[in-house]
Design an enzyme around this catalytic site. Structure first.
Site, PDB file in Angstrom:
ATOM      1  N   ASP A   1       0.053   5.158   1.287  1.00 33.52           N
ATOM      2  CA  ASP A   1      -0.070   5.949   2.513  1.00 33.52           C
ATOM      3  C   ASP A   1      -0.049   5.072   3.749  1.00 33.52           C
ATOM      4  O   ASP A   1      -0.711   4.030   3.798  1.00 33.52           O
ATOM      5  CB  ASP A   1      -1.373   6.753   2.493  1.00 33.52           C
ATOM      6  CG  ASP A   1      -1.317   7.914   1.518  1.00 33.52           C
ATOM      7  OD1 ASP A   1      -0.863   8.992   1.920  1.00 33.52           O
ATOM      8  OD2 ASP A   1      -1.704   7.729   0.349  1.00 33.52           O
TER       9      ASP A   1
ATOM     10  N   ASP B   1       0.860  -1.171   0.000  1.00 32.44           N
ATOM     11  CA  ASP B   1       0.000   0.000   0.000  1.00 32.44           C
ATOM     12  C   ASP B   1       0.908   1.237   0.000  1.00 32.44           C
ATOM     13  O   ASP B   1       2.122   1.118   0.210  1.00 32.44           O
ATOM     14  CB  ASP B   1      -0.889  -0.041   1.248  1.00 32.44           C
ATOM     15  CG  ASP B   1      -1.814   1.149   1.342  1.00 32.44           C
ATOM     16  OD1 ASP B   1      -2.256   1.648   0.296  1.00 32.44           O
ATOM     17  OD2 ASP B   1      -2.084   1.598   2.470  1.00 32.44           O
TER      18      ASP B   1
END
EC number: 3.1.3.99
Length: 431
Positions: free
Chosen positions: A159, A157
């Site tokens: 953030d 991922d």
């Protein structure tokens, strides 16, 4: 009764992981039986021996519990691999939400590793926590992917996983040399992010530290440099590393990477689903008086704060996610299940994307498998997805569990620690 149901389910259950909570409850028993909080009041000379014995006994009991859970997971894997067995495993009966496992989990060894780092058995006032168990599961998973097989693909991922929320992957980030080390070991990397940009320059602005480091690396082969892709909008925009591109990323035409299942998604159904989501989001803005504005894209719709300085309360974001998700599930297009979607809380915003990260990770698996040929198929047991959102609602990493192994982290610092642990295990295997 209705109010209590809403409080217990809508505001609490979606923020829990049943498997971790179940393990936590099992570990609470030996903690209560063997912790010695009164030891702080005893004579120091006496308490040292007492605490040492207590620590050893707690460690032994915790280890036994993890060993028993390990055996239950083995039994669960045997059940899931036996298509003719109609009966659920014992673990499935105890934790109904449990999903598939792609590898065994050496939980006892992982507990001992984390106990040496976190001194879980030495604690007298704080029982084994959610975070303790989460990190033990992470350690067990990376032990498994390096011991029982070979890690071929690592997906991340963006953030909170590679960089802080809303920030970028700067050249000074400690994550970068560790990602380069994975590439040197011929591990493919996919950055699977919810950020739905359609052009390479926007992704370069978020990932420039890593992309520049790859372009300037003298010890990465051309093939290893081609081993990084960015999948944006969950599963909607694919870019591959290209040192000749101005922004070091080249867009891949959708028809080149869509899976057969994704190619069957109807554009009319997609538009209809986004229309329903947009109407639901507008209603949330009005009902909850949110300081937000609507944003519609070709494969997503969401709400963002009216200005960067404003933060929408977490409870309002969660309410919006749960409400929109329920409306979509009950809608005509949602009930048909012809087009998968993901409603998620991004921390500052809420978005509904077409597809989800299970599709994004699947695209990465198939993309690299096609490049490697028939002998290079990347399976779930050879894939590790690292992310920060694994709760059952409003979390877009959750569904990646259906296509590969996962590690649940809470910050970029934890990602660095996980990659160091992974590098050590891979180094031991190669030596």
């Amino acid at each position: 009764m209705t109010t209590r149901y809403r409080v217990e389910y809508a505001l609490k259950t979606h923020r829990r992981d049943q498997f971790i909570e179940w393990i936590k409850a099992l570990l609470a028993v030996p903690f209560v039986l063997y912790s010695q909080p009164h030891g702080v009041l005893e004579d120091p000379d006496r308490s040292v021996d007492t605490l040492s014995q207590t620590r050893e006994e707690a460690h032994r009991r915790y280890s036994e519990i993890f060993r028993d859970i390990e055996a239950m997971i083995d039994d669960h894997i045997a059940h899931q691999n036996d298509a003719e067995n109609p009966f659920p495993s014992k673990l499935k009966l105890l934790v109904p939400s449990i999903g598939p496992f792609f590898t065994r989990l050496p939980l006892e060894a992982a507990f001992k590793f984390q106990d040496n780092k976190r001194y879980i058995s030495s604690r007298r006032f704080v029982s084994p926590s959610f975070n303790d168990i989460r990190l033990i599961l992470n350690s067990a998973q990376i032990m498994a992917v390096t011991t029982y097989g070979t890690l071929q693909l690592a997906t991340f991922d963006g953030d909170v996983t590679l960089y802080d929320d809303g920030q970028s992957l700067e050249p000074t980030s400690p994550v970068i040399p560790r990602l380069l080390d994975l590439l040197r070991k011929n591990v493919k990397i996919g950055i699977v992010t919810a950020a739905g940009y359609t052009t390479a320059d926007r992704y370069y602005s978020r990932l420039h530290g890593l992309l520049d480091a790859m372009a300037n690396s003298a010890d990465l082969t051309p093939s290893q440099k081609q081993s990084l892709v960015v999948m944006g909008g969950e599963a909607n925009y694919l870019f591959e590393f290209d040192s000749s591109s101005p922004h070091l990323l080249a867009p891949v035409p959708r028809q080149h990477w869509l899976t057969p299942e994704m190619a069957a998604w109807n554009e009319q159904d997609i538009a209809q689903l986004l229309d329903v989501a947009e109407a639901a989001l507008r209603d949330c803005i009005k009902t909850l008086n949110l300081p937000a504005t609507l944003m519609r894209k070709d494969r997503a719709v969401g709400i963002i704060p009216v200005s960067p300085e404003i933060r929408i309360p977490r409870e309002s974001l969660e309410e919006t996610v749960l409400l929109v998700q329920k409306i979509l599930e009950l809608s005509t297009v949602g009930r048909s299940r012809r087009v998968p979607f993901c409603a998620f809380n991004g921390g500052r915003d809420v978005f509904v994307d077409i597809g989800d990260k299970s599709w994004g990770v699947t695209v990465c698996q198939r993309w690299f498998s096609q490049k490697e040929g028939p002998h290079g198929v990347i399976k779930g047991e050879n894939t590790l997805h690292v992310g920060d959102q694994f709760l059952s609602a409003g979390a877009n990493d959750f569904r990646a569990r259906s296509v590969g192994t996962t590690a649940w982290i809470a910050s970029p610092v934890e990602t660095v620690e996980l990659l160091d642990e992974l590098a050590e295990l891979m180094g031991k295997k190669m030596s």
